[in-house]
Design a protein around this motif. Structure first.
Motif, mmCIF file in Angstrom:
data_model
loop_
_atom_site.group_PDB
_atom_site.id
_atom_site.type_symbol
_atom_site.label_atom_id
_atom_site.label_comp_id
_atom_site.label_asym_id
_atom_site.label_seq_id
_atom_site.Cartn_x
_atom_site.Cartn_y
_atom_site.Cartn_z
ATOM 1 N N CYS A 16 0.842 -1.192 0.000
ATOM 2 C CA CYS A 16 0.000 0.000 0.000
ATOM 3 C C CYS A 16 0.880 1.246 0.000
ATOM 4 O O CYS A 16 1.878 1.321 0.737
ATOM 5 C CB CYS A 16 -0.920 -0.013 1.220
ATOM 6 S SG CYS A 16 -1.958 1.454 1.387
ATOM 7 N N LEU A 17 0.538 2.222 -0.818
ATOM 8 C CA LEU A 17 1.325 3.451 -0.894
ATOM 9 C C LEU A 17 1.182 4.307 0.356
ATOM 10 O O LEU A 17 2.081 5.099 0.661
ATOM 11 C CB LEU A 17 0.898 4.263 -2.122
ATOM 12 C CG LEU A 17 1.153 3.641 -3.497
ATOM 13 C CD1 LEU A 17 0.641 4.566 -4.587
ATOM 14 C CD2 LEU A 17 2.630 3.344 -3.700
ATOM 15 N N ASP A 18 0.087 4.175 1.104
ATOM 16 C CA ASP A 18 -0.158 5.014 2.279
ATOM 17 C C ASP A 18 0.405 4.388 3.559
ATOM 18 O O ASP A 18 1.255 4.982 4.215
ATOM 19 C CB ASP A 18 -1.658 5.282 2.430
ATOM 20 C CG ASP A 18 -2.197 6.138 1.296
ATOM 21 O OD1 ASP A 18 -1.388 6.841 0.648
ATOM 22 O OD2 ASP A 18 -3.415 6.097 1.049
ATOM 23 N N CYS A 19 -0.051 3.196 3.902
ATOM 24 C CA CYS A 19 0.397 2.567 5.158
ATOM 25 C C CYS A 19 1.630 1.700 4.969
ATOM 26 O O CYS A 19 2.207 1.242 5.961
ATOM 27 C CB CYS A 19 -0.732 1.737 5.768
ATOM 28 S SG CYS A 19 -1.253 0.319 4.762
ATOM 29 N N ARG A 20 2.021 1.387 3.732
ATOM 30 C CA ARG A 20 3.210 0.608 3.387
ATOM 31 C C ARG A 20 3.130 -0.837 3.865
ATOM 32 O O ARG A 20 4.142 -1.513 3.990
ATOM 33 C CB ARG A 20 4.481 1.285 3.915
ATOM 34 C CG ARG A 20 4.627 2.731 3.507
ATOM 35 C CD ARG A 20 5.952 3.327 3.892
ATOM 36 N NE ARG A 20 7.027 2.845 3.044
ATOM 37 C CZ ARG A 20 8.287 3.276 3.144
ATOM 38 N NH1 ARG A 20 8.610 4.197 4.033
ATOM 39 N NH2 ARG A 20 9.217 2.783 2.348
ATOM 40 N N ASN A 29 0.483 0.757 -8.482
ATOM 41 C CA ASN A 29 0.112 1.735 -7.464
ATOM 42 C C ASN A 29 -1.124 1.184 -6.763
ATOM 43 O O ASN A 29 -2.169 0.996 -7.404
ATOM 44 C CB ASN A 29 -0.187 3.099 -8.088
ATOM 45 C CG ASN A 29 1.073 3.875 -8.419
ATOM 46 O OD1 ASN A 29 2.120 3.664 -7.819
ATOM 47 N ND2 ASN A 29 0.988 4.772 -9.382
ATOM 48 N N LYS A 40 -3.565 1.108 -3.051
ATOM 49 C CA LYS A 40 -3.975 1.641 -1.750
ATOM 50 C C LYS A 40 -5.047 0.721 -1.193
ATOM 51 O O LYS A 40 -6.026 0.402 -1.876
ATOM 52 C CB LYS A 40 -4.486 3.071 -1.877
ATOM 53 C CG LYS A 40 -3.417 4.062 -2.338
ATOM 54 C CD LYS A 40 -3.952 5.481 -2.392
ATOM 55 C CE LYS A 40 -2.866 6.442 -2.863
ATOM 56 N NZ LYS A 40 -3.348 7.849 -2.909
ATOM 57 N N CYS A 41 -4.868 0.305 0.063
ATOM 58 C CA CYS A 41 -5.731 -0.714 0.652
ATOM 59 C C CYS A 41 -7.084 -0.125 1.050
ATOM 60 O O CYS A 41 -7.259 1.098 1.135
ATOM 61 C CB CYS A 41 -5.053 -1.356 1.855
ATOM 62 S SG CYS A 41 -4.790 -0.238 3.249
ATOM 63 N N CYS A 80 -7.020 2.082 4.386
ATOM 64 C CA CYS A 80 -6.583 3.473 4.249
ATOM 65 C C CYS A 80 -7.641 4.309 3.520
ATOM 66 O O CYS A 80 -7.816 5.495 3.827
ATOM 67 C CB CYS A 80 -5.256 3.533 3.512
ATOM 68 S SG CYS A 80 -3.869 2.786 4.407
ATOM 69 N N ARG A 81 -8.346 3.726 2.581
ATOM 70 C CA ARG A 81 -9.358 4.461 1.814
ATOM 71 C C ARG A 81 -10.752 4.368 2.427
ATOM 72 O O ARG A 81 -11.682 5.004 1.941
ATOM 73 C CB ARG A 81 -9.402 3.922 0.378
ATOM 74 C CG ARG A 81 -8.201 4.329 -0.453
ATOM 75 C CD ARG A 81 -8.181 3.586 -1.783
ATOM 76 N NE ARG A 81 -9.396 3.795 -2.559
ATOM 77 C CZ ARG A 81 -9.605 4.818 -3.386
ATOM 78 N NH1 ARG A 81 -8.679 5.751 -3.517
ATOM 79 N NH2 ARG A 81 -10.733 4.913 -4.059
ATOM 80 N N GLU A 102 -10.615 -0.613 -2.607
ATOM 81 C CA GLU A 102 -9.194 -0.426 -2.871
ATOM 82 C C GLU A 102 -8.977 0.385 -4.154
ATOM 83 O O GLU A 102 -9.859 0.478 -4.997
ATOM 84 C CB GLU A 102 -8.481 -1.777 -3.015
ATOM 85 C CG GLU A 102 -8.516 -2.640 -1.784
ATOM 86 C CD GLU A 102 -9.598 -3.684 -1.816
ATOM 87 O OE1 GLU A 102 -9.375 -4.784 -1.301
ATOM 88 O OE2 GLU A 102 -10.688 -3.395 -2.372
ATOM 89 N N ARG A 120 5.998 6.149 -10.357
ATOM 90 C CA ARG A 120 4.736 6.060 -9.606
ATOM 91 C C ARG A 120 4.022 7.412 -9.585
ATOM 92 O O ARG A 120 2.808 7.495 -9.785
ATOM 93 C CB ARG A 120 5.009 5.592 -8.185
ATOM 94 C CG ARG A 120 5.526 4.162 -8.078
ATOM 95 C CD ARG A 120 5.624 3.756 -6.615
ATOM 96 N NE ARG A 120 6.172 2.428 -6.450
ATOM 97 C CZ ARG A 120 5.462 1.306 -6.534
ATOM 98 N NH1 ARG A 120 4.163 1.364 -6.798
ATOM 99 N NH2 ARG A 120 6.031 0.124 -6.361
#
Length: 542
Positions: A185-189, A215, A217-218, A221-222, A226, A332
């Motif tokens: 995930c780009l936000d929480c890694r 790219n 994002k889970c 986080c959203r 996804e 990215r």
């Protein structure tokens, strides 16, 4: 139950058949071999593997239900009482307090006739190639992927954010291997299993091992669905990913172009999702040319095997076999900016209500009918629409750099593989690859072939200007078991054959072929000519 031992509260025994979740996010069946009551861990032997592995108790469920499982909470091990009722899972038979389960149970969960715990929701849906979610449990699925059962902020990561000490990954909380079929995930890694990402909705194609060109994002986080976006690969990056995956199939160091590389590339070309490369090279003849050009120009990534006589063979290897290719941060960022700009362009084209726009729409009823089929919000989330709009636009994209053209080479295509062998572990692959080095095989074969390799036929007299005679030591060294390394020539073997079809003596000496002088004579003109017996190179691969 207060005086009961930890073993009794765990409600398991040696020999019980269980289902356990492993590093790929999928649950497999096995038999319990040993238990650790203090660490809440068990060792079990899986049905399809002879190896015994330790698993966390939270990642294990009994295959056969026990009545005692419904008399205590699976999380806190507290007994059933009137103040805190237990909800029993319909699949595994384990009981849970409403506030002990993650996510917490609501009124609809308590009233439901068939309710599944978090573990069983993933065991039902998780599959190779992507999760398959039945419509009956979709509400529960949506709740478990938006509520993580552990604290992400408390995880202790390595400097590269690839491994954490707690070995907690994904929505399911199972172990994982970042360099295999997982996305970050780009936000929480955090890393997420392919098996826990919904097939068709999130994943359009199954993931390849080490494929980081996304790219993502889970849903946590959203706080909902996804986000996923496929990044474009260059020819060199695509072949680097091919080589990284082919090591899981064929554990060897070097791979032949036609029989190994091209066949495996055809086998997994669809999973690469490289439509832009398919448009650039529509048939396999042109794709093979691009592949050879990419490997030849990327000397820092690939290496071509060179024979002892200086000839380049059709054998290739990946220099770094342990690390998969990784897209840059710039790649990215540009992909995200491109998507956002296209989304804004689509939304702005329909939200404007000035007279000029109304006039244009009224003059083109076909566009109005086309746009009225789907809401703009759904179009903005579809990658295929973005790709189609980008292709049909005649304007150049400033974010995309022009492709560099390289010289072409003549190659041929081969048929596809019908099947692939079983995938072993990466560790064993590297060990086997080190033992079965094709370099050593070629060296031994060359030594054995040189025994008695002198041709019985004698070449015609070869003339040489000048009166000096070559020394005997230099002539003998030509037919020694270790031939002198020839100087690298700027031309390839194929081009040399085309330029000099008669294979004259000068060309054969330059290519490193051994010879022996068996006769010498002086011509009336003063030139000295030699009668030469050539060595046969039986191991040369044209």
């Amino acid at each position: 139950m207060n005086g009961a031992s930890q073993h009794e509260r765990m409600n398991i025994n040696v020999g019980d058949r269980v289902v356990a979740r492993t590093s790929d996010g999928i649950a497999y069946t096995g038999v319990i071999e040993e238990t650790d009551e203090k660490r809440l861990e068990i060792s079990l032997q899986f049905d399809d593997d002879k190896q015994v592995l330790w698993q966390r108790y939270s990642e294990v469920r009994l295959l056969e239900k026990k009545k005692s499982s419904a008399l205590r909470c699976r999380e806190c091990f507290c007994a059933k009482d009137s103040d805190r009722p237990l909800k029993v899972c319909h699949k595994c038979g384990e009981g849970f307090h409403p506030d002990c389960h993650k996510p917490s149970l609501n009124a609809s969960d308590l009233a439901a006739e068939k309710w599944y715990c978090r573990f069983c929701v993933f065991s039902i849906c998780s599959n190779k190639g992507g999760a398959v979610v039945p419509a009956s449990i979709r509400p529960q699925w949506q709740r478990v992927i938006t509520t993580i059962a552990y604290d992400k902020s408390a995880l202790k990561w390595d400097p590269l954010y690839r491994i954490n000490e707690q070995e907690l990954y994904c929505y399911c909380g199972a172990p994982g291997d970042w360099n295999q079929k997982m996305l970050q995930c780009l936000d929480c890694r955090q890393w997420f299993h392919e098996a826990c990402l919904e097939k068709g909705k999130v994943l359009k194609k199954p993931l390849m091992n080490g494929d980081l060109y996304y790219n993502f994002k889970c849903a946590t986080c959203r706080n909902g669905d996804e986000f996923i976006q496929r990044l474009d690969l260059s020819w060199a990056e695509a072949m680097q990913l091919i080589f990284y995956n082919i090591k899981f199939v064929a554990p060897q160091q070097f791979f032949r172009l036609d029989t190994d590389i091209m066949r495996y590339t055809k086998l997994c070309w669809d999973e690469l999702q490289v439509d832009h490369l398919s448009r650039e090279a529509p048939d396999w003849d042109k794709r093979k040319e691009k592949i050879v050009e990419a490997m030849t120009s990327s000397t820092e990534i690939f290496r071509q095997y060179k024979h002892a006589n200086g000839q380049l063979m059709k054998l290739w290897k990946l220099l770094d076999e342990t690390t998969p290719p990784k897209p840059s941060k710039k790649t990215r960022r540009l992909a995200l900016e491109k998507r956002e700009s296209l989304s804004r362009a689509l939304s702005s084209s329909t939200s404007e209500t000035n007279g000029k726009l109304k006039l244009k729409i009224s003059l083109s009823p076909s566009n109005e009918t086309k746009n009225s089929k789907r809401p703009i919000s759904s179009i903005a989330e579809d990658d295929d629409v973005f790709l189609k709009n980008t292709i049909s636009s005649p304007k150049k994209n400033p974010l995309k750099s022009p492709a560099r053209k390289l010289p072409k080479t003549d190659q041929q295509i081969v048929p596809d593989w019908s099947s692939s062998p079983k995938t072993p572990t990466p560790t064993s692959l590297r060990r086997v690859a080190k033992k079965e080095s094709p370099t050593k095989k070629l060296k031994t074969s060359s030594k054995t072939s040189k025994k008695g390799s002198l041709s019985s036929k004698t070449e015609k007299w070869t003339t040489e200007t000048g009166s000096s005679e070559p020394s005997t030591s230099s002539a003998v060294s030509r037919i020694s078991p270790t031939p002198v390394k020839a100087k690298e020539s700027p031309f390839t073997l194929s081009s040399a054959i085309e330029d000099q079809p008669k294979f004259d003596a000068k060309w054969r000496m330059a290519s490193g072929e051994g010879f022996r002088i068996i006769g010498r004579r002086r011509e009336p003109s003063g030139r000295i000519s030699y009668q030469i017996e050539w060595q046969q190179n039986g191991d040369v691969d044209f």
